[in-house]
Design a protein around this motif. Sequence first.
Motif, PDB file in Angstrom:
ATOM      1  N   PRO A 160       0.805  -1.224   0.000  1.00  0.00           N
ATOM      2  CA  PRO A 160       0.000   0.000   0.000  1.00  0.00           C
ATOM      3  C   PRO A 160       0.835   1.271   0.000  1.00  0.00           C
ATOM      4  O   PRO A 160       0.303   2.367  -0.134  1.00  0.00           O
ATOM      5  CB  PRO A 160      -0.810  -0.127   1.296  1.00  0.00           C
ATOM      6  N   TRP A 161       2.141   1.126   0.155  1.00  0.00           N
ATOM      7  CA  TRP A 161       3.069   2.259   0.169  1.00  0.00           C
ATOM      8  C   TRP A 161       3.591   2.594  -1.225  1.00  0.00           C
ATOM      9  O   TRP A 161       4.487   3.421  -1.366  1.00  0.00           O
ATOM     10  CB  TRP A 161       4.253   1.918   1.072  1.00  0.00           C
ATOM     11  N   ARG A 162       3.046   1.951  -2.261  1.00  0.00           N
ATOM     12  CA  ARG A 162       3.594   2.116  -3.614  1.00  0.00           C
ATOM     13  C   ARG A 162       3.697   3.584  -4.030  1.00  0.00           C
ATOM     14  O   ARG A 162       4.717   4.009  -4.582  1.00  0.00           O
ATOM     15  CB  ARG A 162       2.732   1.353  -4.623  1.00  0.00           C
ATOM     16  N   ASP A 163       2.658   4.368  -3.765  1.00  0.00           N
ATOM     17  CA  ASP A 163       2.695   5.773  -4.176  1.00  0.00           C
ATOM     18  C   ASP A 163       3.782   6.542  -3.419  1.00  0.00           C
ATOM     19  O   ASP A 163       4.448   7.406  -3.999  1.00  0.00           O
ATOM     20  CB  ASP A 163       1.336   6.435  -3.956  1.00  0.00           C
ATOM     21  N   LYS A 164       3.952   6.241  -2.133  1.00  0.00           N
ATOM     22  CA  LYS A 164       4.981   6.923  -1.348  1.00  0.00           C
ATOM     23  C   LYS A 164       6.386   6.616  -1.871  1.00  0.00           C
ATOM     24  O   LYS A 164       7.301   7.425  -1.711  1.00  0.00           O
ATOM     25  CB  LYS A 164       4.906   6.501   0.127  1.00  0.00           C
ATOM     26  N   LEU A 165       6.535   5.438  -2.485  1.00  0.00           N
ATOM     27  CA  LEU A 165       7.861   4.984  -2.913  1.00  0.00           C
ATOM     28  C   LEU A 165       8.050   5.072  -4.416  1.00  0.00           C
ATOM     29  O   LEU A 165       8.956   4.444  -4.975  1.00  0.00           O
ATOM     30  CB  LEU A 165       8.085   3.542  -2.436  1.00  0.00           C
ATOM     31  N   ALA A 166       7.234   5.887  -5.072  1.00  0.00           N
ATOM     32  CA  ALA A 166       7.319   5.995  -6.528  1.00  0.00           C
ATOM     33  C   ALA A 166       8.703   6.446  -6.987  1.00  0.00           C
ATOM     34  O   ALA A 166       9.211   5.980  -8.015  1.00  0.00           O
ATOM     35  CB  ALA A 166       6.243   6.948  -7.039  1.00  0.00           C
ATOM     36  N   THR A 231       7.744  -1.261   9.507  1.00  0.00           N
ATOM     37  CA  THR A 231       7.719  -2.615  10.073  1.00  0.00           C
ATOM     38  C   THR A 231       7.153  -3.605   9.066  1.00  0.00           C
ATOM     39  O   THR A 231       7.713  -4.694   8.857  1.00  0.00           O
ATOM     40  CB  THR A 231       6.899  -2.628  11.366  1.00  0.00           C
ATOM     41  N   ARG A 232       6.045  -3.247   8.427  1.00  0.00           N
ATOM     42  CA  ARG A 232       5.419  -4.147   7.451  1.00  0.00           C
ATOM     43  C   ARG A 232       6.274  -4.311   6.208  1.00  0.00           C
ATOM     44  O   ARG A 232       6.402  -5.414   5.668  1.00  0.00           O
ATOM     45  CB  ARG A 232       4.033  -3.612   7.072  1.00  0.00           C
ATOM     46  N   PHE A 233       6.879  -3.209   5.747  1.00  0.00           N
ATOM     47  CA  PHE A 233       7.720  -3.272   4.560  1.00  0.00           C
ATOM     48  C   PHE A 233       8.904  -4.213   4.805  1.00  0.00           C
ATOM     49  O   PHE A 233       9.207  -5.082   3.987  1.00  0.00           O
ATOM     50  CB  PHE A 233       8.216  -1.878   4.192  1.00  0.00           C
ATOM     51  N   GLU A 234       9.561  -4.032   5.944  1.00  0.00           N
ATOM     52  CA  GLU A 234      10.731  -4.863   6.210  1.00  0.00           C
ATOM     53  C   GLU A 234      10.354  -6.331   6.364  1.00  0.00           C
ATOM     54  O   GLU A 234      11.102  -7.216   5.932  1.00  0.00           O
ATOM     55  CB  GLU A 234      11.466  -4.372   7.451  1.00  0.00           C
TER      56      GLU A 234
END
Length: 268
Positions: A160-166, A231-234
């Motif tokens: 769900p962080w895709r936009d933040k990590l564009a 935490t979720r990403f890692e």
Amino acid sequence: MRAAPAPSTAKPDWQPALYKRFVGERERPALDLINRIPLDEPGFILDVGCGAGNVTALLRARWPRARLLGMDNSPAMLASARAALPDVEFVEGDASRWRPPVPTDLLFTNAVLQWLPDHEHLFPHLFGQLKPGGVLAVQMPRNHDRPSHTQMIETAKAGPWRDKLAVQIDRPQRVAEPAFYARLMASMTSAADIWEIDYLMRLQGDNPVVTWTRATGLRPFMEPLDEAERTRFEADYAARIRAAYPPEADGSTLFAFRRIFILAVRPA
């Protein structure tokens, strides 16, 4: 109803203790480069991106009479370097713009320039800081096509962080093929030596490739996220890495890490 706390936007600075976790493995390429430098008694050595001073100490051991100046953009790393090497001068700066007070005999930069864009202009900028007869010594990781790095991109795309990590997903690779640097340096000097080494390391610990990347390549992906997202990403990335780098029978993990080396002498 109480409002939920705002997500943390603080960016974690470089963590010297975490970076030093695999200090022997991280220092080996620097030592290999130092041992190839064709200088007997340089008067002034500049360590660009000196970090916590580990490699600065290696430079001082090789050339104890030289003046040493370490430069880095991380206050935390510089504080660690100053504590470890109180007799060495350290300054804060940006390698793409900063210049030393006087031309240098040796400009040494270890595992730094992969963070900076526009190598076509960056390398002439650094080369121009040398005295005639001075040496530019560069080591950069080149692992963007290895699972340790491709799985960062895949994790970024899948959550769900895709936009933040564009920016991280779409960022072009900054370290080019060796032939690019051979042609680039040929425009400045006929005395350039360029090579690559694939270091096959045997790391210890639980899922140690995650620990390795957490201190370096994983940081730009974690910085834009709040604490829960980190935490979720890692956790997602760690599961992918465990599958890509399974432990050996003795519990260690084999980790191949490619590095490119450049030695260039400014014409006298």
